[in-house]
Design an enzyme around this catalytic site. Structure first.
Site, PDB file in Angstrom:
ATOM      1  CB  CYS A  58      -1.014  -0.020   1.125  1.00  8.08           C
ATOM      2  SG  CYS A  58      -0.552   0.837   2.576  1.00  8.08           S
TER       3      CYS A  58
ATOM      4  CB  CYS B  17      -3.514   2.157   8.903  1.00 10.71           C
ATOM      5  SG  CYS B  17      -3.934   2.618   7.225  1.00 10.71           S
TER       6      CYS B  17
END
Ligand SMILES: Cc1ncc(COP(=O)(O)O)c(C=O)c1O
Lengths: 402, 298
Positions: free
Chosen positions: B35, B106
């Site tokens: 990502c 995240c």
């Protein structure tokens, strides 16, 4: 709603005048255009008018070349699947690796069915190599599908020339012109483009209405079969209100064509120059000398696009980003990757797309806000040190990647 | 736009402990290649007590990457290193009142940065063993790599198997096409073809080594007894009817039978049973339960 809307490549506001012509078709003129009685008859006439308005915008030879569909995606699918069905002996498709998912996802699905798909590469500015294209053109190719203008960078592809090259080997040529229609003057009757996709909501018509232009004589196999609507080429009762709206929007786009290419382009250029003058380590992606007049895609190095959008949004400014995190996928935009933009810049790309309703004051406000936002986020960036990137940023911060 | 909680927004707009930490003695730099996000976590650790006196971060990443970095620093300051290492991804997400499934990576990155920083402080080398794939099941945040590995490790052949082992596909079911694609791919590798109509895996081995039937049934009853008080509080109950190999038949009673929550409740109990028995089992409500379900409409 107050705010600055610079995301017109995502969708546009329906013009008030478009809404006005549509309204009677919800209530008084609700008839089915296929019906014999007068309720339907008037609707049929309104659709005929809209068809001619779209014909005019596209520069099509005949109004019967305009098929109304439910969206740009439907037009894309219809075109490609029709070309394959109509020419079962040809098993190859040529497209580019920067197309919209409406084309790319369909193509990768077709690969599973045994079709061979060639994806043309682009260079650092998003341009094609026509000699690579020429080599791939054989009598095995059923259809070439190449977008007219890229939705992320605005970069044009030479579709008129590419259509001629496709015809030389007997392949059909389709172009996804969803971003180009209404901003680029077109004269399809003088081209060899067989099929072209339009989406209403990109040119101030409603969402959920599209057009497939189908040149007369192009062999065609419908996607939806059923009633005789659209001369049997797209069954299903017409979305008459939206068709009427799209007709009006097409007429207005025709009138605004010069304005889009002079005034909107000027504002876009001012925005771009203003931002680049104030923000270091930022650059325009795509081919600035050959693109849509309303689009500017700027990469801000060492920060991430979603974070930029969230802060812009706080200032009432709407734009979009090629960052992975805005799409829910893990990869940054396939268009940025295809151009070889490094991760540290691709994640920080922001697309500003203007419209004929954008104003000088809005542009000035954005020029004022963007540098602050970028500086604020760079303060958080491990690649950045004070007011400048670290010396050799990629070496100063080289994380362990999972 | 993402549906971020107020807490996420707050930590994004006013990040805590952002920027370089002078005198840091433990630094962890990690990123997620897929990502593109990356994070530097800096710790100042008191050498005598191992207590984290200060923690700062710098993040190249999206809104939730910044928010979870900020949250992480707040969570670990004042903790000893060992306490801090107990902070899980879920803890970070919970601290922020939840993250969208697409954004769970995240919080994973935050935890990895913590491990890396602690390893750096202790003079160890930290290596990452976690690979992340494209998100397939959005209901339970399960990615393609996990699904693929699980199919391989257990020779799975159906979507139902995959749901049983990973939960993927057990929610809204819109990812079943994606799961089938992974099955097709892995099965081709082992020289098999995917059959959509095949029945889910029936493992023959009914009892895992080292447990008699009686012990096994007692264990099952113990798990059911443990959940009963809660069910009773909601006006329901559960009863063990029979155990047949990997299938455990139960009778759902009262308010829990037929209600929207039944499937969820059963799934939770099934998970508890699997944890306890350390084997794959399936929990099935009996006919009696099914009948009373028909007459119970919310
Ligand atoms: C280039 C391009 N093609 C196709 C589409 C899809 O159009 P629609 O949303 O009408 O299906 C879009 C819009 O996002 C686009 O930009």
């Amino acid at each position: 709603m107050q705010g600055i809307y610079f995301d017109n490549n995502a969708t546009t506001r329906v013009d008030e005048a478009v809404v006005e012509v549509m309204l009677p078709y919800f209530t008084e003129q609700f008839g089915n255009p296929s019906s014999m009685h007068s309720f339907g008859n008037k609707v049929g006439l309104a659709i005929k008018k809209a068809r001619m308005q779209v014909q005019e915008l596209l520069g099509a030879e005949l109004d019967s070349e305009v098929i109304f569909t439910s969206c740009g995606t439907e037009s894309d699918s219809t075109a490609i699947l029709s070309a394959l069905k109509a020419q079962p002996e040809r098993k190859e498709i040529i497209t580019t690796n920067v197309e919209h998912p409406a084309i790319l996802t369909l193509c990768s699905w077709l690969e599973k069915d045994g079709y061979k798909v060639h994806y043309l590469k682009v260079d650092g500015k998003g341009r094609l190599d026509l000699s690579e294209y020429k080599k791939l053109l054989t009598d095995q190719v059923a259809v070439v599908s190449v977008m007219w203008a890229n939705n992320e960078t605005g970069t044009f592809f030479p579709v008129v020339e590419m259509a001629e090259m496709a015809h030389a080997v007997g392949a059909m040529f389709h172009t996804d012109a969803v971003q180009a229609v209404g901003k680029v003057p077109m004269n399809l009757k003088d081209t060899m483009i067989d099929m072209l996709s339009v989406s209403g909501h990109k040119l101030h018509a409603p969402k959920g209405i599209g057009v497939l232009y189908l040149k007369r004589g192009t062999r065609f196999r419908p996607l939806l079969r059923g009633g005789h609507q659209e001369r049997g080429r797209r069954a299903g009762t017409e979305n008459s209100t939206s068709i009427v709206g799209l007709g009006k929007a097409a007429e207005m786009a025709m009138e605004a064509m010069t304005f889009e290419n002079t005034e909107v382009a000027r504002l876009r250029n001012k925005l771009e120059a203003g931002i680049l003058a104030k923000v270091p380590r930022a650059f325009v992606t795509g081919d600035p000398s050959n693109r849509l007049p309303n689009t500017s895609n700027i990469a801000f190095e060492f920060i991430e696009g979603e974070a930029i959008l969230l802060l812009l949004n706080k200032f009432g400014i709407a734009a979009s980003s090629g960052s992975a995190c805005t799409s829910g996928s893990l990869e940054p935009s396939h268009v940025m990757r295809a151009m070889g933009i490094p991760y540290t810049a691709a994640h920080g790309t922001v697309r500003f797309s203007l419209s004929r309703y954008s104003t000088e004051a809005e542009v000035e406000r954005v020029i004022q806000v963007v540098p602050e936002i970028i500086a604020q986020l760079r303060k958080l960036s491990p690649y950045w040190d004070g007011d400048a990137p670290k010396a050799e940023p990629e070496k100063a911060f080289a994380p362990t990647y999972a | 736009m993402w549906d971020y909680s107020e807490k996420v927004k707050e930590h994004f707009f006013q990040p805590r402990n952002a920027g370089v930490l002078e005198g840091a003695n433990g630094v962890g730099d990690v990123g997620s290649i897929s990502c593109g996000d990356a994070l530097r976590l800096m710790l100042k650790v008191e050498p005598d007590t191992d207590v984290i006196l200060a923690a700062n971060f710098q993040t190249f990443g999206c809104g939730s990457a910044i928010a979870s970095s900020s949250a992480l620093t707040e969570m670990v300051i004042g903790k000893t290193l060992d306490e801090a290492l107990k902070v899980s991804n879920q803890d970070i997400a919970d601290y922020l009142d939840g993250l969208p499934p697409e954004k769970m990576h995240c919080s994973v990155m935050g935890r990895e940065a913590l491990q890396a920083a602690v390893a750096n402080y202790r003079g160890e080398v930290w290596s990452d063993d976690h690979e992340e794939g494209a998100l397939v099941c959005k209901c339970f945040a399960i990615d393609a790599v996990l699904i693929e590995d699980t199919i391989r490790a257990n020779n799975l052949t159906t979507v139902q198997d995959v749901t049983n082992y990973t939960k993927a596909g057990g929610g809204c079911s819109s990812c079943h096409e994606g799961i089938e694609e992974i099955l097709v791919k892995v099965m081709v590798e082992r020289g098999e073809t995917f059959k959509p109509s095949a029945a889910a895996q029936e493992q023959e081995e009914a009892k895992p080594a080292g447990m008699t039937n009686l012990q096994r049934i007692r264990k099952i009853e113990a798990v059911l007894d443990a959940v009963r008080p809660q069910l009773k509080r909601d006006g329901g109950d559960i009863e063990l009817v029979d155990v047949e190999g990997k299938t455990i038949y139960v009778n759902m009673k009262g308010a829990c039978s037929g209600c929207q929550m039944e499937a969820l409740t059963l799934q939770g109990i099934q998970q508890k049973l699997m944890d306890e028995l350390k084997e794959f089992i399936k929990i099935v409500p009996t006919k009696a339960g099914a009948l009373s379900r028909a007459s119970c409409h919310p």
